[in-house]
Design a protein around this motif. Sequence first.
Motif, mmCIF file in Angstrom:
data_model
loop_
_atom_site.group_PDB
_atom_site.id
_atom_site.type_symbol
_atom_site.label_atom_id
_atom_site.label_comp_id
_atom_site.label_asym_id
_atom_site.label_seq_id
_atom_site.Cartn_x
_atom_site.Cartn_y
_atom_site.Cartn_z
ATOM 1 N N VAL A 1 38.233 45.533 40.769
ATOM 2 C CA VAL A 1 37.492 44.674 40.205
ATOM 3 C C VAL A 1 36.539 44.364 40.200
ATOM 4 N N LYS A 2 36.496 44.563 42.029
ATOM 5 C CA LYS A 2 34.847 44.452 42.449
ATOM 6 C C LYS A 2 33.903 45.517 42.374
ATOM 7 N N ARG A 3 34.528 46.383 42.163
ATOM 8 C CA ARG A 3 33.692 47.423 41.725
ATOM 9 C C ARG A 3 33.478 47.601 40.607
ATOM 10 N N TYR A 4 33.985 47.544 39.929
ATOM 11 C CA TYR A 4 34.072 46.938 38.585
ATOM 12 C C TYR A 4 32.500 46.161 37.839
ATOM 13 N N GLN A 5 32.757 45.365 38.435
ATOM 14 C CA GLN A 5 31.858 43.568 38.673
ATOM 15 C C GLN A 5 30.473 44.062 38.785
ATOM 16 N N LYS A 6 30.493 45.326 39.760
ATOM 17 C CA LYS A 6 28.910 45.770 40.083
ATOM 18 C C LYS A 6 28.540 46.869 38.908
ATOM 19 N N ILE A 7 29.451 47.157 38.594
ATOM 20 C CA ILE A 7 28.884 48.665 37.367
ATOM 21 C C ILE A 7 29.085 48.627 36.388
ATOM 22 N N ASN A 8 29.777 47.714 36.168
ATOM 23 C CA ASN A 8 30.426 47.634 34.327
ATOM 24 C C ASN A 8 31.668 46.817 34.361
ATOM 25 N N LEU A 9 30.692 45.719 33.799
ATOM 26 C CA LEU A 9 31.320 44.072 33.440
ATOM 27 C C LEU A 9 32.160 43.877 32.478
ATOM 28 N N THR A 10 31.733 44.934 31.402
ATOM 29 C CA THR A 10 32.715 44.787 30.356
ATOM 30 C C THR A 10 34.872 45.120 30.764
ATOM 31 N N ARG A 11 34.151 46.830 31.154
ATOM 32 C CA ARG A 11 35.542 47.130 32.002
ATOM 33 C C ARG A 11 36.095 46.110 32.761
ATOM 34 N N PHE B 1 40.039 45.110 32.425
ATOM 35 C CA PHE B 1 40.433 46.085 34.113
ATOM 36 C C PHE B 1 41.093 44.257 34.719
ATOM 37 N N ASN B 2 40.597 43.511 34.797
ATOM 38 C CA ASN B 2 41.118 42.019 35.260
ATOM 39 C C ASN B 2 42.720 41.315 35.009
ATOM 40 N N ALA B 3 42.380 41.924 32.895
ATOM 41 C CA ALA B 3 43.207 41.047 32.513
ATOM 42 C C ALA B 3 44.526 41.861 32.808
ATOM 43 N N VAL B 4 44.563 43.194 32.237
ATOM 44 C CA VAL B 4 45.017 44.093 32.715
ATOM 45 C C VAL B 4 46.156 43.507 34.284
ATOM 46 N N ALA B 5 45.723 43.706 34.973
ATOM 47 C CA ALA B 5 45.917 43.283 36.681
ATOM 48 C C ALA B 5 46.857 42.286 36.089
ATOM 49 N N ILE B 6 46.538 40.904 35.594
ATOM 50 C CA ILE B 6 46.643 39.604 35.208
ATOM 51 C C ILE B 6 48.171 40.038 34.915
ATOM 52 N N THR B 7 48.129 41.006 33.689
ATOM 53 C CA THR B 7 49.104 41.182 32.610
ATOM 54 C C THR B 7 50.273 41.521 34.022
ATOM 55 N N ALA B 8 49.899 42.673 34.535
ATOM 56 C CA ALA B 8 50.884 43.373 35.649
ATOM 57 C C ALA B 8 51.451 42.784 36.437
ATOM 58 N N ILE B 9 50.882 41.175 36.849
ATOM 59 C CA ILE B 9 51.252 40.581 38.157
ATOM 60 C C ILE B 9 52.579 39.755 37.499
ATOM 61 N N GLU B 10 52.326 39.454 36.673
ATOM 62 C CA GLU B 10 53.531 38.494 35.350
ATOM 63 C C GLU B 10 54.110 38.679 34.982
ATOM 64 N N ALA B 11 53.554 40.354 34.882
ATOM 65 C CA ALA B 11 54.956 41.296 34.514
ATOM 66 C C ALA B 11 55.584 41.411 35.567
#
Length: 196
Positions: free
Chosen positions: A98-108, A112-122
Amino acid sequence: MSFDLPLPVKETLYYMGMKEQNADSELLALLADCEKEVRENIEARFVTDRVPYTAVEGGNITAGTLSFTSKDLAKNHEGCSETVMFAATLGPKIDMLVKRYQKINLTRAVVFNAVAITAIEAYCDSINNQIQKNMEAEGKNCKPRFSPGYGDLSITIQKDFLQALNADKTVGLSLSDGNLMIPEKSVTAFIGVSKI
């Protein structure tokens, strides 16, 4: 470890503040790609401890070795004499990406962060379901999980909560100075246990 729990697109889009009908094919393709990468980098771990629970007037609670005040948790745990304390995490690789993509590709990074939130909830739901099955086998029932930071249950309880579970050693979960969990894609919660 393969992470094979379903991650509904609708839920991931919800965490992005979007509705399914507003997602175009380009976004859905990015979401699918991020989901694949999230799954490949999850190091999911959890720890639980079933402890005695009591609450008295005013929301003064004792749960195992912890003593604190929360009227909202007392209401959630009404009729309970035990609680299951649990901590779950997706592991550190997800945070790094997440931190890496925040520096190089904000959309990703956002997707990516939203998918990870879905994953921890699941992941938490799957743990919760297993705890519920175990309790039903004993003729008991589980209350909905209740996490520090909900209602009047202060987030400052996290330090003692994690210490009680020895979470640093068991699942690699610790706290920042501001009581934020490290790794960030982590959850702690109480699950009240009552007779059916």
